[in-house]
Design a protein around this motif. Structure first.
Motif, PDB file in Angstrom:
ATOM      1  N   ASP A  89     -15.889   0.422   1.295  1.00  0.00           N
ATOM      2  CA  ASP A  89     -17.242   0.728   0.830  1.00  0.00           C
ATOM      3  C   ASP A  89     -17.270   1.781  -0.272  1.00  0.00           C
ATOM      4  N   THR A  90     -16.220   2.593  -0.407  1.00  0.00           N
ATOM      5  CA  THR A  90     -16.172   3.594  -1.478  1.00  0.00           C
ATOM      6  C   THR A  90     -15.194   3.204  -2.587  1.00  0.00           C
ATOM      7  N   GLY A  91     -14.248   2.300  -2.279  1.00  0.00           N
ATOM      8  CA  GLY A  91     -13.217   1.928  -3.242  1.00  0.00           C
ATOM      9  C   GLY A  91     -12.096   2.947  -3.340  1.00  0.00           C
ATOM     10  N   ARG A  92     -12.138   3.969  -2.522  1.00  0.00           N
ATOM     11  CA  ARG A  92     -11.149   5.055  -2.580  1.00  0.00           C
ATOM     12  C   ARG A  92      -9.827   4.653  -1.930  1.00  0.00           C
ATOM     13  N   TRP A  93      -8.721   5.065  -2.557  1.00  0.00           N
ATOM     14  CA  TRP A  93      -7.368   4.846  -2.037  1.00  0.00           C
ATOM     15  C   TRP A  93      -6.798   6.200  -1.627  1.00  0.00           C
ATOM     16  N   ARG A  94      -6.127   6.223  -0.470  1.00  0.00           N
ATOM     17  CA  ARG A  94      -5.507   7.458   0.009  1.00  0.00           C
ATOM     18  C   ARG A  94      -4.106   7.170   0.533  1.00  0.00           C
ATOM     19  N   LEU A  95      -3.217   8.122   0.324  1.00  0.00           N
ATOM     20  CA  LEU A  95      -1.844   8.031   0.808  1.00  0.00           C
ATOM     21  C   LEU A  95      -1.765   8.658   2.188  1.00  0.00           C
ATOM     22  N   LEU A  96      -1.183   7.919   3.136  1.00  0.00           N
ATOM     23  CA  LEU A  96      -0.971   8.443   4.485  1.00  0.00           C
ATOM     24  C   LEU A  96       0.450   8.945   4.677  1.00  0.00           C
ATOM     25  N   ALA A  97       1.436   8.242   4.070  1.00  0.00           N
ATOM     26  CA  ALA A  97       2.840   8.633   4.226  1.00  0.00           C
ATOM     27  C   ALA A  97       3.677   8.011   3.114  1.00  0.00           C
ATOM     28  N   ALA A  98       4.774   8.669   2.802  1.00  0.00           N
ATOM     29  CA  ALA A  98       5.758   8.152   1.844  1.00  0.00           C
ATOM     30  C   ALA A  98       7.141   8.364   2.438  1.00  0.00           C
ATOM     31  N   THR A  99       7.947   7.301   2.437  1.00  0.00           N
ATOM     32  CA  THR A  99       9.286   7.344   3.018  1.00  0.00           C
ATOM     33  C   THR A  99      10.272   6.774   2.013  1.00  0.00           C
ATOM     34  N   SER A 100      11.438   7.422   1.853  1.00  0.00           N
ATOM     35  CA  SER A 100      12.462   6.918   0.945  1.00  0.00           C
ATOM     36  C   SER A 100      13.194   5.747   1.581  1.00  0.00           C
ATOM     37  N   ALA A 101      13.968   5.011   0.778  1.00  0.00           N
ATOM     38  CA  ALA A 101      14.720   3.860   1.277  1.00  0.00           C
ATOM     39  C   ALA A 101      15.741   4.278   2.333  1.00  0.00           C
ATOM     40  N   SER A 102      16.215   5.509   2.263  1.00  0.00           N
ATOM     41  CA  SER A 102      17.185   5.997   3.243  1.00  0.00           C
ATOM     42  C   SER A 102      16.519   6.384   4.563  1.00  0.00           C
ATOM     43  N   GLY A 103      15.191   6.315   4.605  1.00  0.00           N
ATOM     44  CA  GLY A 103      14.474   6.631   5.826  1.00  0.00           C
ATOM     45  C   GLY A 103      13.978   8.054   5.893  1.00  0.00           C
ATOM     46  N   THR A 104      14.242   8.842   4.857  1.00  0.00           N
ATOM     47  CA  THR A 104      13.775  10.218   4.817  1.00  0.00           C
ATOM     48  C   THR A 104      12.292  10.255   4.518  1.00  0.00           C
ATOM     49  N   GLN A 105      11.549  10.942   5.347  1.00  0.00           N
ATOM     50  CA  GLN A 105      10.110  11.040   5.126  1.00  0.00           C
ATOM     51  C   GLN A 105       9.855  12.023   3.986  1.00  0.00           C
ATOM     52  N   VAL A 106       9.264  11.518   2.915  1.00  0.00           N
ATOM     53  CA  VAL A 106       8.959  12.317   1.743  1.00  0.00           C
ATOM     54  C   VAL A 106       7.718  13.155   2.004  1.00  0.00           C
ATOM     55  N   VAL A 107       6.696  12.504   2.540  1.00  0.00           N
ATOM     56  CA  VAL A 107       5.447  13.205   2.869  1.00  0.00           C
ATOM     57  C   VAL A 107       4.745  12.461   3.993  1.00  0.00           C
ATOM     58  N   ARG A 108       4.106  13.197   4.871  1.00  0.00           N
ATOM     59  CA  ARG A 108       3.282  12.610   5.930  1.00  0.00           C
ATOM     60  C   ARG A 108       1.969  13.366   5.910  1.00  0.00           C
ATOM     61  N   CYS A 109       0.930  12.683   5.512  1.00  0.00           N
ATOM     62  CA  CYS A 109      -0.367  13.339   5.363  1.00  0.00           C
ATOM     63  C   CYS A 109      -1.195  13.307   6.631  1.00  0.00           C
ATOM     64  N   ALA A 110      -1.028  12.285   7.426  1.00  0.00           N
ATOM     65  CA  ALA A 110      -1.895  12.139   8.605  1.00  0.00           C
ATOM     66  C   ALA A 110      -1.284  12.785   9.812  1.00  0.00           C
TER      67      ALA A 110
END
Length: 107
Positions: free
Chosen positions: A86-107
């Protein structure tokens, strides 16, 4: 109380499928077919009452898992995104590298 997330900009193709993601000043291209599903949004935690004229996207939101790269030779990152319809907004919840290392976890 809602989730802590990070805003991103997403360009989509004619079918609404993400093709590029701009995050933290960098442009990433979607390298693999994204996966989409829908989840119920806890609207009652954000709004005291759901307005009568507020329809699609008020209850369900699109969830996306996309694999992106800066360049063809760079490491894949897996991004978990939420698209509020309804707002068109995009948000990042998490980013993980191919090696499985969590780059960022927002939630």
């Amino acid at each position: 109380m809602g989730f802590l997330t990070e805003g991103v900009e997403v360009d989509c193709d004619a079918g609404g499928v993400p093709v590029t993601v701009r995050w933290r000043g960098r442009g990433y291209r979607v390298a693999q077919d994204p996966v989409r599903w829908y989840e119920r949004r806890a609207w009652w935690a954000e709004d005291a009452r759901l307005p009568k004229d507020r329809g699609i996207g008020a209850v369900d939101q699109q969830m996306w898992r996309v694999q992106v790269q800066l360049t063809v030779r760079s490491e894949l990152l897996t991004l978990e995104l939420v698209h509020t319809l309804d707002t068109g907004r995009w948000r990042l919840l998490a980013a993980t590298s191919a090696s499985g290392t969590q780059v960022v976890r927002c939630a």
